[in-house]
Design a protein around this motif. Structure first.
Motif, PDB file in Angstrom:
ATOM      1  N   LEU A  11       0.784  -1.158  -0.004  1.00 28.13           N
ATOM      2  CA  LEU A  11       0.073  -0.092  -0.183  1.00 28.13           C
ATOM      3  C   LEU A  11       0.799   1.239  -0.126  1.00 28.13           C
ATOM      4  O   LEU A  11       0.588   2.229  -0.716  1.00 28.13           O
ATOM      5  N   PRO A  72      -8.316  -0.167   2.003  1.00 27.20           N
ATOM      6  CA  PRO A  72      -7.551  -1.503   2.311  1.00 27.20           C
ATOM      7  C   PRO A  72      -6.567  -1.354   3.810  1.00 27.20           C
ATOM      8  O   PRO A  72      -6.647  -2.057   4.362  1.00 27.20           O
ATOM      9  N   GLN A 368     -11.056  -5.287  -2.357  1.00 25.61           N
ATOM     10  CA  GLN A 368      -9.841  -4.829  -2.048  1.00 25.61           C
ATOM     11  C   GLN A 368      -9.661  -5.011  -0.242  1.00 25.61           C
ATOM     12  O   GLN A 368      -8.515  -5.791  -0.052  1.00 25.61           O
ATOM     13  N   VAL A 369     -10.530  -4.933   0.380  1.00 30.52           N
ATOM     14  CA  VAL A 369     -10.602  -5.319   1.892  1.00 30.52           C
ATOM     15  C   VAL A 369     -10.538  -6.875   1.932  1.00 30.52           C
ATOM     16  O   VAL A 369      -9.381  -7.331   2.579  1.00 30.52           O
ATOM     17  N   ILE A 372      -6.717  -7.644   0.639  1.00 27.95           N
ATOM     18  CA  ILE A 372      -5.508  -7.073   1.500  1.00 27.95           C
ATOM     19  C   ILE A 372      -5.450  -8.247   2.751  1.00 27.95           C
ATOM     20  O   ILE A 372      -4.370  -8.329   3.438  1.00 27.95           O
TER      21      ILE A 372
END
Length: 393
Positions: A11, A72, A368-369, A372
């Motif tokens: 990230l 994320p 995205q959550v 990650i």
């Protein structure tokens, strides 16, 4: 303390790339003989301007992409603070169940009803909480793998409910017209059979008998469901494949355009989140239509388009690290919970990677959550109180 250094580093790297792309530079230093920057340079020369411009061709889109990284990041911090991997998985599974249930209701609802939350959506399809049926189906496939994994390692009352949850998610994914979702579901079912395989310690205690009984039973149940649905012509994604076996659609039209963009925009890239805007520069007249193209529908190509040579390098490094981690997991004698969670994380990442060949699931906040969290598991995230503890089977 549990480590999240690799997901956090990813990230951070994406954030740095976006910030660097916002730095103004002399256009002559980043322009080429062809492409959008060449046109900008010609306009500046005609107007007698000598302006410095950012690397990104749409600063607003890149700023928006940077803001999307907060989703994320927040999920990663939540995972670290909560310290409960199973709690996070149960929460993701709950979102999947809600989305699947809403999708079933949408099948019988008016496309203009309030059950569809977005103006631009696949009206009439079971999109659930999403705007795109592909993203909904891929998310359900990943949740199915999570349900199977939790069933294997859970001893409480939830264990009896999880098989029904897995079947429900599978059925909801089957009735979705998404071909990418059907492929993701196949991968999830294959991975589920491996996730159901007993740990070596458990096999040793039982003398190896019935080692594959549960996976085979699950495979038989899945085969029966799929056969019944296929015979009744209730798998719309399969029907779409039969009707168009060559898989020629807008995606096949976009691929050569995206490859040309990839060549023209190296080594700087167009900027994070800018594909929609840059595509208009390359859009041929024959593809002009009432709807618009917002993504390349192939994130393996779109990411290097937007990030340039550094994006290609990031992808190569990530693939090498992933392969190294996979070799470590395969050859490791450690059979603790962290290892089992790493296999689940790898499974989810594989599903998302394959789906990204024909779509853009990783640009959706909820996915995205999921991604990650899966990356954290795959890279070795563990609860502080169960390091190297054995799986109970």
């Amino acid at each position: 303390m549990s480590t999240i250094k690799w997901p956090l580093a990813l990230l951070a790297l994406l954030g740095v790339i976006g910030l660097v792309q916002l730095i103004p530079l002399p256009l002559s230093a980043i322009a080429h003989d062809q492409g959008p920057r060449a046109s900008l340079q010609q306009l500046d020369q005609l107007l007698g301007l000598s302006l410095w411009r950012p690397v990104t061709l749409s600063p607003a889109a890149t700023i928006n992409a940077l803001g999307s990284l907060l989703v994320p990041l927040a999920a990663l911090l939540w995972l670290t603070i909560s310290g409960g991997r199973r709690l996070v998985l149960i929460a993701l599974l709950g979102v999947g169940v809600v989305s699947a249930g809403l999708g079933l209701l949408q099948l019988f609802a008016d496309p203009r009803s309030g059950l569809f939350f977005y103006d631009v959506t696949n009206a009439g399809s079971p999109v659930g909480l999403f705007a795109n049926r592909n993203h909904a189906a891929v998310f359900l496939a990943c949740c199915l793998a999570i349900a199977v994994f939790l069933h294997r390692g859970t001893r409480d009352g939830l264990k009896r409910t999880l098989p029904f949850v897995a079947v429900f998610l599978g059925v909801c994914a089957l009735v979705n017209p998404s071909r990418a979702g059907l492929l993701a579901l196949g991968l999830a079912l294959l991975a589920s059979g491996l996730l159901l395989r007993p740990a070596r310690t458990s096999v040793h205690r039982t003398g190896g008998r019935f080692r594959w009984a549960l996976p085979l039973a699950g495979a038989c149940v899945c085969a029966v469901f799929i056969t019944v649905f296929a015979a009744a012509d209730r798998i719309p994604a399969l029907s779409r494949i039969v009707e168009n076996p060559s898989l020629t659609d807008l995606r096949s039209e976009l691929n050569p355009i995206s490859w040309r963009m990839l060549q023209d925009l190296q080594p700087w890239g167009s900027g994070l989140g800018t594909y929609e805007h840059i595509y208009r520069f390359y859009e041929p007249i024959r593809l002009l239509m009432p709807s618009y193209v917002n993504e390349a529908h192939n994130d393996w190509v779109q990411f290097p388009i937007e990030t340039g040579a550094i994006g290609v390098l990031v992808v190569l490094i990530a693939l090498c690290l992933g392969a190294y981690r996979l070799v470590r997991l395969t050859s490791s004698a450690e059979r603790g919970e962290a290892t089992q969670f790493a296999w689940l994380g790898g499974t989810v990442l594989l599903i998302l990677a394959v789906a990204s060949l024909v779509d853009y699931p990783l640009r959706v906040p909820m996915v995205q959550v999921l991604a990650i969290v899966a990356l954290a598991f795959f890279s070795g995230f563990h609860d502080d109180d169960d390091i190297a503890s054995p799986i109970k089977a």
